[in-house]
Enzyme design. Structure first.
Site, PDB file in Angstrom:
ATOM      1  N   CYS A 115      10.282  -6.303 -11.767  1.00  0.00           N
ATOM      2  CA  CYS A 115       9.479  -7.528 -11.884  1.00  0.00           C
ATOM      3  C   CYS A 115       9.218  -7.984 -13.309  1.00  0.00           C
ATOM      4  O   CYS A 115       9.685  -9.039 -13.724  1.00  0.00           O
ATOM      5  CB  CYS A 115       8.148  -7.328 -11.164  1.00  0.00           C
ATOM      6  SG  CYS A 115       8.366  -6.992  -9.418  1.00  0.00           S
TER       7      CYS A 115
HETATM    8  N1  LIG Z   1       9.726  -3.890  -6.090  1.00  0.00           N
HETATM    9  C1  LIG Z   1       8.539  -4.424  -6.340  1.00  0.00           C
HETATM   10  O1  LIG Z   1       7.614  -3.733  -6.773  1.00  0.00           O
HETATM   11  C2  LIG Z   1       8.260  -5.895  -6.092  1.00  0.00           C
HETATM   12  C3  LIG Z   1       6.927  -6.339  -6.088  1.00  0.00           C
HETATM   13  C4  LIG Z   1       6.656  -7.668  -5.834  1.00  0.00           C
HETATM   14  C5  LIG Z   1       7.716  -8.546  -5.628  1.00  0.00           C
HETATM   15  N2  LIG Z   1       8.999  -8.110  -5.665  1.00  0.00           N
HETATM   16  C6  LIG Z   1      10.051  -9.106  -5.411  1.00  0.00           C
HETATM   17  O2  LIG Z   1      10.528  -8.940  -4.083  1.00  0.00           O
HETATM   18  C7  LIG Z   1      11.930  -9.205  -4.013  1.00  0.00           C
HETATM   19  C8  LIG Z   1      12.658  -8.001  -3.429  1.00  0.00           C
HETATM   20  O3  LIG Z   1      12.520  -6.915  -4.318  1.00  0.00           O
HETATM   21  P1  LIG Z   1      12.744  -5.404  -3.901  1.00  0.00           P
HETATM   22  O4  LIG Z   1      12.196  -4.589  -5.031  1.00  0.00           O
HETATM   23  O5  LIG Z   1      12.253  -5.144  -2.511  1.00  0.00           O
HETATM   24  O6  LIG Z   1      14.347  -5.325  -3.907  1.00  0.00           O
HETATM   25  P2  LIG Z   1      15.238  -4.095  -3.409  1.00  0.00           P
HETATM   26  O7  LIG Z   1      16.473  -4.133  -4.234  1.00  0.00           O
HETATM   27  O8  LIG Z   1      14.417  -2.855  -3.357  1.00  0.00           O
HETATM   28  O9  LIG Z   1      15.595  -4.466  -1.905  1.00  0.00           O
HETATM   29  C9  LIG Z   1      16.425  -5.506  -1.543  1.00  0.00           C
HETATM   30  C10 LIG Z   1      17.219  -5.105  -0.313  1.00  0.00           C
HETATM   31  O10 LIG Z   1      17.983  -6.246   0.075  1.00  0.00           O
HETATM   32  C11 LIG Z   1      19.246  -5.783   0.549  1.00  0.00           C
HETATM   33  N3  LIG Z   1      20.181  -6.899   0.539  1.00  0.00           N
HETATM   34  C12 LIG Z   1      20.927  -7.384  -0.484  1.00  0.00           C
HETATM   35  N4  LIG Z   1      21.627  -8.463  -0.077  1.00  0.00           N
HETATM   36  C13 LIG Z   1      21.328  -8.662   1.225  1.00  0.00           C
HETATM   37  C14 LIG Z   1      21.696  -9.615   2.195  1.00  0.00           C
HETATM   38  N5  LIG Z   1      22.543 -10.602   1.917  1.00  0.00           N
HETATM   39  N6  LIG Z   1      21.188  -9.516   3.445  1.00  0.00           N
HETATM   40  C15 LIG Z   1      20.312  -8.531   3.744  1.00  0.00           C
HETATM   41  N7  LIG Z   1      19.904  -7.597   2.869  1.00  0.00           N
HETATM   42  C16 LIG Z   1      20.409  -7.663   1.631  1.00  0.00           C
HETATM   43  C17 LIG Z   1      19.575  -4.639  -0.389  1.00  0.00           C
HETATM   44  O11 LIG Z   1      20.555  -3.794   0.190  1.00  0.00           O
HETATM   45  C18 LIG Z   1      18.205  -3.966  -0.536  1.00  0.00           C
HETATM   46  O12 LIG Z   1      17.993  -2.990   0.449  1.00  0.00           O
HETATM   47  C19 LIG Z   1      12.340  -9.587  -5.420  1.00  0.00           C
HETATM   48  O13 LIG Z   1      12.277 -10.979  -5.566  1.00  0.00           O
HETATM   49  C20 LIG Z   1      11.281  -8.936  -6.282  1.00  0.00           C
HETATM   50  O14 LIG Z   1      11.111  -9.602  -7.517  1.00  0.00           O
HETATM   51  C21 LIG Z   1       9.303  -6.792  -5.865  1.00  0.00           C
END
Ligand SMILES: NC(=O)c1ccc[n+]([C@@H]2O[C@H](COP(=O)([O-])OP(=O)(O)OC[C@H]3O[C@@H](n4cnc5c(N)ncnc54)[C@H](O)[C@@H]3O)[C@@H](O)[C@H]2O)c1
Length: 419
Positions: free
Chosen positions: A260
């Site tokens: 983030c």
């Molecule tokens: N990790 C955090 O602490 C956090 C906190 C707040 C917000 N966010 C935001 O949330 C969003 C997701 O982040 P995250 O950390 O969960 O990401 P992540 O990488 O942990 O998870 C994303 C998942 O999406 C899957 N994926 C990729 N392409 C895909 C598709 N076409 N169809 C289905 N699944 C698919 C991946 O395999 C993965 O499992 C981002 O925008 C991030 O900025 C993250």
């Protein structure tokens, strides 16, 4: 109770799935990684905040299921999108994953379905980028289907505030979109906060992350000044934090990490340029924070020089903690990775120890046993709580501590160099 589909079974998607399943909804997690889907369907959680026992209970009760098949979305009342929103190599928003997935949702979209974007992104994404792609379904946003933005605020590893207890911001395209989204989240989380539009919700999330990035940059800049002035930044931060009002504690460190903070602020600076506006706080904070691993490398070099009469080149350096923050296994954008690269470039022989990260494939390294005496210098980059820092200081020849982990736990301070 309804069926809630969550696209993206990652750090955001899996805890969200647990919260909805806990509330009694049927949850469908959609991901492209078959291995991850199989793991989840066996009730195995790879996310620290979601215990496998809880996940397995939901899977066994038929409340939670993972799939790679987008066709299963047709049976859901709501589709929540929690996909990565990274920066491109040019450090511009890269919405490819999100937009390609939205194109997959469109032909499966059902009349009356609610779609909520949870990924962090710039103001306008939901209305300008997601809605038109979904409307390729023939259904109109706000009429044929409902659309809203609701940012995820999860802080992995945190126990006092969780996905369930952290208030959830919701902004819909229309009043009815907001109402539908509020109703859904209110059935699973403790508090829902309504804002007037998806753009307001999108910017709220960015403000939160920019606030942290700017304040961390401020203490990082002061840490560098303290080094020149011979002052202890930790003592100053501790003292300032005794003020009961008007001050919020932020700690210096080796740089920003995680998915983030190093990324999200630049979504806004990019969008701002379309309005002939330059977000100088964001750029300045980015500059200060990105410089920290370089500053830390020079501190290690100085410590070896003055504390051991050695040059960095040829010294054996143990990096203690490579995850981007304490007590998690996530190494995305971790400043430890940059530091390892810089130390290697300077000719150091680098090893690492991290109880949460068994391997760093990009460096061909695996976590080494914690034998501090075997190195010329041990540098504390991420302060996992399971480490005995007093013992570390006793056993090491020289310690460079960027987290004040040794400061809190005593030990022989004469061989400790701190940020
Ligand atoms: N990790 C955090 O602490 C956090 C906190 C707040 C917000 N966010 C935001 O949330 C969003 C997701 O982040 P995250 O950390 O969960 O990401 P992540 O990488 O942990 O998870 C994303 C998942 O999406 C899957 N994926 C990729 N392409 C895909 C598709 N076409 N169809 C289905 N699944 C698919 C991946 O395999 C993965 O499992 C981002 O925008 C991030 O900025 C993250």
């Amino acid at each position: 109770m309804s069926t809630v589909a969550i696209i993206g079974a990652g750090y955001v998607g899996v805890p969200l799935a647990q919260v909805f399943a806990d509330a009694g909804h049927s949850v469908l997690l959609v991901d492209v990684v078959q291995e991850r889907v199989d793991e989840l369907n066996r009730g195995e959680s790879y996310i620290e905040d979601v215990p496998s026992e809880v996940l397995k209970e939901h899977v066994d009760a038929g409340r939670l299921k993972a799939t790679t098949d987008y066709d299963e979305l047709t049976g859901a009342e709501a589709i929540l999108v929690a996909l990565p929103t990274p920066l491109s190599d040019q450090r511009e928003p890269d919405l490819t994953i999100l937009l390609e997935a939205t194109e997959q949702i469109a032909p499966r979209l059902q009349q009356g379905q609610l779609v909520v974007l949870e990924s962090t992104t710039y103001p306008g994404t939901t209305r300008e980028r997601v809605a038109p792609l979904l409307e390729a379904s023939g259904l109109k946003a706000g009429e044929g289907f409902h659309l809203a933005f609701s940012p995820e605020r999860v802080d992995p590893g945190r126990e006092d505030w969780t996905t369930k207890t952290t208030p959830k911001i919701v902004g819909g395209l229309t009043q009815e979109c907001t109402r539908r989204a509020v109703e859904l989240y209110a059935s699973a989380v403790d508090e829902v906060v309504e804002v007037s539009s998806p753009e307001a919700a999108e910017l709220t999330k960015l403000l939160e992350n920019i606030f942290r990035s700017v304040n961390i940059a401020l203490v990082n800049e002061l840490a560098q000044l303290c080094d020149r002035m011979g002052l202890d930044i930790w003592e100053v931060v501790d003292a300032a934090a005794t003020k009961p009002f008007g001050f919020m504690r932020f700690e210096p460190g080796p740089g920003l990490g995680g998915h983030c903070l190093p990324v999200d602020p630049f979504y806004l600076s990019w969008k701002a340029r379309q309005f002939d506006f330059y977000t100088e706080f964001i750029e300045l904070a980015g500059k200060v924070n990105q410089n920290m691993p370089y500053f830390c490398r020079s501190l290690i070099s100085q410590a070896l020089n003055h504390g051991a009469q050695r040059s960095l080149s040829g010294s054996k350096v143990l990096v203690l903690g490579v995850a981007y923050k304490a007590d998690v296994s996530d190494t995305r954008e971790s400043p430890a990775l940059k530091l390892i690269e810089l130390l290697r470039k300077a000719g150091a022989d680098v090893a690492y120890h991290d109880p949460h990260v068994p391997q760093l494939r990009q460096f061909g390294l695996s976590s080494q046993p914690l034998e501090p005496g075997a190195y010329d210098c041990v540098t504390v980059v991420t302060a996992h709580n399971s480490i005995d820092y007093e013992q570390l200081v006793d056993d090491a020849k020289l310690v460079v501590d960027f987290r004040n982990a040794t400061g809190r736990n005593g030990g022989d301070k004469t061989k400790v160099w701190k940020l």
